[in-house]
Design a protein around this motif. Structure first.
Motif, PDB file in Angstrom:
ATOM      1  N   PHE A 234       0.814  -1.176   0.050  1.00  0.00           N
ATOM      2  CA  PHE A 234       0.054   0.022  -0.124  1.00  0.00           C
ATOM      3  C   PHE A 234       0.773   1.203  -0.033  1.00  0.00           C
ATOM      4  O   PHE A 234       1.764   1.424   0.800  1.00  0.00           O
ATOM      5  N   TYR A 235       0.529   2.239  -0.982  1.00  0.00           N
ATOM      6  CA  TYR A 235       1.095   3.514  -0.863  1.00  0.00           C
ATOM      7  C   TYR A 235       0.194   4.642  -0.483  1.00  0.00           C
ATOM      8  O   TYR A 235       0.471   5.654   0.289  1.00  0.00           O
ATOM      9  N   GLY A 236      -1.072   4.609  -1.067  1.00  0.00           N
ATOM     10  CA  GLY A 236      -1.993   5.484  -0.795  1.00  0.00           C
ATOM     11  C   GLY A 236      -3.279   5.205  -1.355  1.00  0.00           C
ATOM     12  O   GLY A 236      -3.463   4.521  -2.134  1.00  0.00           O
ATOM     13  N   LEU A 237      -4.367   6.185  -0.645  1.00  0.00           N
ATOM     14  CA  LEU A 237      -5.852   5.769  -1.067  1.00  0.00           C
ATOM     15  C   LEU A 237      -6.342   6.997  -1.760  1.00  0.00           C
ATOM     16  O   LEU A 237      -6.186   8.224  -1.117  1.00  0.00           O
ATOM     17  N   SER A 238      -6.860   7.252  -2.829  1.00  0.00           N
ATOM     18  CA  SER A 238      -7.383   8.370  -3.490  1.00  0.00           C
ATOM     19  C   SER A 238      -8.993   8.169  -3.668  1.00  0.00           C
ATOM     20  O   SER A 238      -9.485   7.056  -3.702  1.00  0.00           O
ATOM     21  N   TRP A 239      -9.582   9.384  -3.704  1.00  0.00           N
ATOM     22  CA  TRP A 239     -10.894   9.296  -4.254  1.00  0.00           C
ATOM     23  C   TRP A 239     -11.218  10.013  -5.497  1.00  0.00           C
ATOM     24  O   TRP A 239     -10.393  11.290  -5.605  1.00  0.00           O
ATOM     25  N   TYR A 240     -12.112   9.741  -6.209  1.00  0.00           N
ATOM     26  CA  TYR A 240     -12.451  10.639  -7.398  1.00  0.00           C
ATOM     27  C   TYR A 240     -13.829  10.385  -7.536  1.00  0.00           C
ATOM     28  O   TYR A 240     -14.689   9.511  -7.418  1.00  0.00           O
ATOM     29  N   GLN A 241     -14.310  11.597  -8.349  1.00  0.00           N
ATOM     30  CA  GLN A 241     -15.696  12.018  -8.503  1.00  0.00           C
ATOM     31  C   GLN A 241     -15.974  11.654 -10.031  1.00  0.00           C
ATOM     32  O   GLN A 241     -15.184  12.382 -10.907  1.00  0.00           O
ATOM     33  N   GLN A 242     -17.092  11.063 -10.511  1.00  0.00           N
ATOM     34  CA  GLN A 242     -17.484  10.952 -11.972  1.00  0.00           C
ATOM     35  C   GLN A 242     -18.943  11.256 -12.012  1.00  0.00           C
ATOM     36  O   GLN A 242     -19.834  10.379 -11.534  1.00  0.00           O
ATOM     37  N   HIS A 243     -19.296  12.385 -12.799  1.00  0.00           N
ATOM     38  CA  HIS A 243     -20.585  12.784 -13.155  1.00  0.00           C
ATOM     39  C   HIS A 243     -20.832  11.930 -14.287  1.00  0.00           C
ATOM     40  O   HIS A 243     -19.879  11.473 -15.178  1.00  0.00           O
ATOM     41  N   ASP A 244     -22.290  11.376 -14.620  1.00  0.00           N
ATOM     42  CA  ASP A 244     -22.542  10.715 -15.583  1.00  0.00           C
ATOM     43  C   ASP A 244     -22.198  11.347 -16.925  1.00  0.00           C
ATOM     44  O   ASP A 244     -22.473  12.565 -17.122  1.00  0.00           O
ATOM     45  N   GLY A 245     -21.585  10.518 -17.614  1.00  0.00           N
ATOM     46  CA  GLY A 245     -21.016  11.210 -19.032  1.00  0.00           C
ATOM     47  C   GLY A 245     -19.898  11.776 -19.042  1.00  0.00           C
ATOM     48  O   GLY A 245     -19.239  12.510 -19.916  1.00  0.00           O
ATOM     49  N   GLY A 246     -19.191  11.978 -17.772  1.00  0.00           N
ATOM     50  CA  GLY A 246     -17.867  12.900 -17.676  1.00  0.00           C
ATOM     51  C   GLY A 246     -16.738  11.929 -17.281  1.00  0.00           C
ATOM     52  O   GLY A 246     -16.990  10.606 -17.003  1.00  0.00           O
ATOM     53  N   ALA A 247     -15.518  12.587 -17.114  1.00  0.00           N
ATOM     54  CA  ALA A 247     -14.287  11.799 -16.660  1.00  0.00           C
ATOM     55  C   ALA A 247     -14.370  11.906 -15.332  1.00  0.00           C
ATOM     56  O   ALA A 247     -14.627  12.894 -14.643  1.00  0.00           O
ATOM     57  N   PRO A 248     -13.653  10.928 -14.840  1.00  0.00           N
ATOM     58  CA  PRO A 248     -13.224  11.084 -13.490  1.00  0.00           C
ATOM     59  C   PRO A 248     -12.392  12.196 -13.045  1.00  0.00           C
ATOM     60  O   PRO A 248     -11.319  12.654 -13.700  1.00  0.00           O
ATOM     61  N   THR A 249     -12.925  12.890 -11.751  1.00  0.00           N
ATOM     62  CA  THR A 249     -11.737  14.067 -11.328  1.00  0.00           C
ATOM     63  C   THR A 249     -11.348  13.547  -9.902  1.00  0.00           C
ATOM     64  O   THR A 249     -12.005  12.932  -9.078  1.00  0.00           O
ATOM     65  N   PHE A 250      -9.991  14.036  -9.748  1.00  0.00           N
ATOM     66  CA  PHE A 250      -9.466  13.771  -8.058  1.00  0.00           C
ATOM     67  C   PHE A 250     -10.125  14.469  -7.203  1.00  0.00           C
ATOM     68  O   PHE A 250     -10.210  15.796  -7.400  1.00  0.00           O
ATOM     69  N   LEU A 251     -10.153  14.066  -5.972  1.00  0.00           N
ATOM     70  CA  LEU A 251     -10.890  14.618  -5.007  1.00  0.00           C
ATOM     71  C   LEU A 251      -9.845  14.672  -3.952  1.00  0.00           C
ATOM     72  O   LEU A 251      -9.529  15.861  -3.493  1.00  0.00           O
ATOM     73  N   SER A 252      -9.239  13.670  -3.454  1.00  0.00           N
ATOM     74  CA  SER A 252      -8.225  13.702  -2.413  1.00  0.00           C
ATOM     75  C   SER A 252      -7.258  12.611  -2.677  1.00  0.00           C
ATOM     76  O   SER A 252      -7.658  11.500  -3.325  1.00  0.00           O
ATOM     77  N   TYR A 253      -6.147  12.555  -1.732  1.00  0.00           N
ATOM     78  CA  TYR A 253      -5.211  11.419  -1.601  1.00  0.00           C
ATOM     79  C   TYR A 253      -4.617  11.415  -0.338  1.00  0.00           C
ATOM     80  O   TYR A 253      -4.302  12.384   0.523  1.00  0.00           O
ATOM     81  N   ASN A 254      -4.826  10.310   0.382  1.00  0.00           N
ATOM     82  CA  ASN A 254      -4.243  10.007   1.836  1.00  0.00           C
ATOM     83  C   ASN A 254      -3.229   8.987   1.974  1.00  0.00           C
ATOM     84  O   ASN A 254      -3.225   8.013   1.198  1.00  0.00           O
ATOM     85  N   ALA A 255      -1.861   9.264   2.078  1.00  0.00           N
ATOM     86  CA  ALA A 255      -1.004   8.203   2.276  1.00  0.00           C
ATOM     87  C   ALA A 255      -0.772   8.228   3.812  1.00  0.00           C
ATOM     88  O   ALA A 255      -0.315   6.773   4.098  1.00  0.00           O
ATOM     89  N   LEU A 256      -1.169   8.937   4.598  1.00  0.00           N
ATOM     90  CA  LEU A 256      -0.769   8.772   6.078  1.00  0.00           C
ATOM     91  C   LEU A 256      -2.279   8.814   6.760  1.00  0.00           C
ATOM     92  O   LEU A 256      -3.312   9.198   6.216  1.00  0.00           O
ATOM     93  N   ASP A 257      -2.244   8.145   7.865  1.00  0.00           N
ATOM     94  CA  ASP A 257      -3.451   8.172   8.816  1.00  0.00           C
ATOM     95  C   ASP A 257      -4.012   9.274   9.084  1.00  0.00           C
ATOM     96  O   ASP A 257      -3.211  10.254   9.218  1.00  0.00           O
TER      97      ASP A 257
END
Lengths: 115, 111
Positions: free
Chosen positions: B29-52
């Motif tokens: 494990f290096y890190g956890l990310s979150w992405y948002q994707q609206h219908d018909g759209g591309a994923p967009t980056f929301l956040s990244y956690n590498a540490l607790d």
């Protein structure tokens, strides 16, 4: 951040034909990624494309079916060859940010329908 | 190998708070990310956690517990425009440091 232009945005193709998807980035990047997203599903990595070397394909994807070119640090193409209806999907190119690759930027995607 | 689990659907009303959980199994494990994707759209980056801990960006916060192989995305003051699919993604050493995406959670925000 990176701005990625991907085209075509959508296409309808006949079975047995091939389609080449282009991806242009507004800055030089080492690695570019190609993903597939089937309707209502998650993103699956097809391959990683480095400039000057052969692409690295993930399990279940082969070069003959998805040949990739990476002629320079800002451009890549993915070809979907000998298409069948099962290839109907959204194809996305992506690049990582410069520092430790914490985030991905995506192109707008290519929605492919194979009849 | 890697596997990630998320709820398939979440429904909430405008102005509410919603938490989308993500559990994962990885071998490097290096890190956890979150992405948002609206219908018909591309994923967009929301956040990244590498540490607790908790990372806050405006109305969105993301939490990681590496010992529990667990993270969540917290959305506050929900707005209609937050209706979208949300994907967690793990960056994994055994996957060439590439990201593996979870199945996605479809969030519906009701008026």
């Amino acid at each position: 951040s990176a701005v990625i232009s991907q085209k075509p945005s959508r296409d309808i193709c006949q079975r047995g034909t091939s389609l080449t998807i282009q991806c242009q980035v507004d800055s030089q990047v080492t690695m570019m990624f190609w993903y597939r997203q089937q309707p209502g599903q998650s993103l699956t990595l097809i391959a990683t494309a480095n400039q000057g070397s052969e692409a690295t394909y993930e399990s279940g994807f082969v070069i003959d079916k998805f040949p990739i070119s990476r002629p320079n640090l800002t451009f890549s193409t993915l070809t979907v060859s000998n298409m069948s209806p099962e290839d109907s999907s959204i194809y996305l190119c992506s690049v990582g940010d410069r520092r430790p690759n914490e985030k991905l930027f995506f192109g707008s995607g290519t929605q492919l329908s194979v009849l | 190998g890697q596997s990630l689990e998320q709820p398939s659907e979440v429904t909430a009303v405008e102005g509410a708070i919603v938490q989308i959980n993500c559990t994962y199994q990885t071998s490097g494990f290096y890190g956890l990310s979150w992405y948002q994707q609206h219908d018909g759209g591309a994923p967009t980056f929301l956040s990244y956690n590498a540490l607790d801990g908790l990372e806050e960006t405006g109305r969105f916060s993301s939490f990681l517990s590496r010992s529990d192989s667990y993270g969540y995305l917290l959305l506050q003051e929900l707005q209609m425009k937050d209706s979208a699919s949300y994907f967690c993604a793990v960056r994994d050493q055994s996957y060439g440091q590439n990201f593996v995406f979870g199945p996605g959670t479809r969030l519906s925000v009701l008026p």
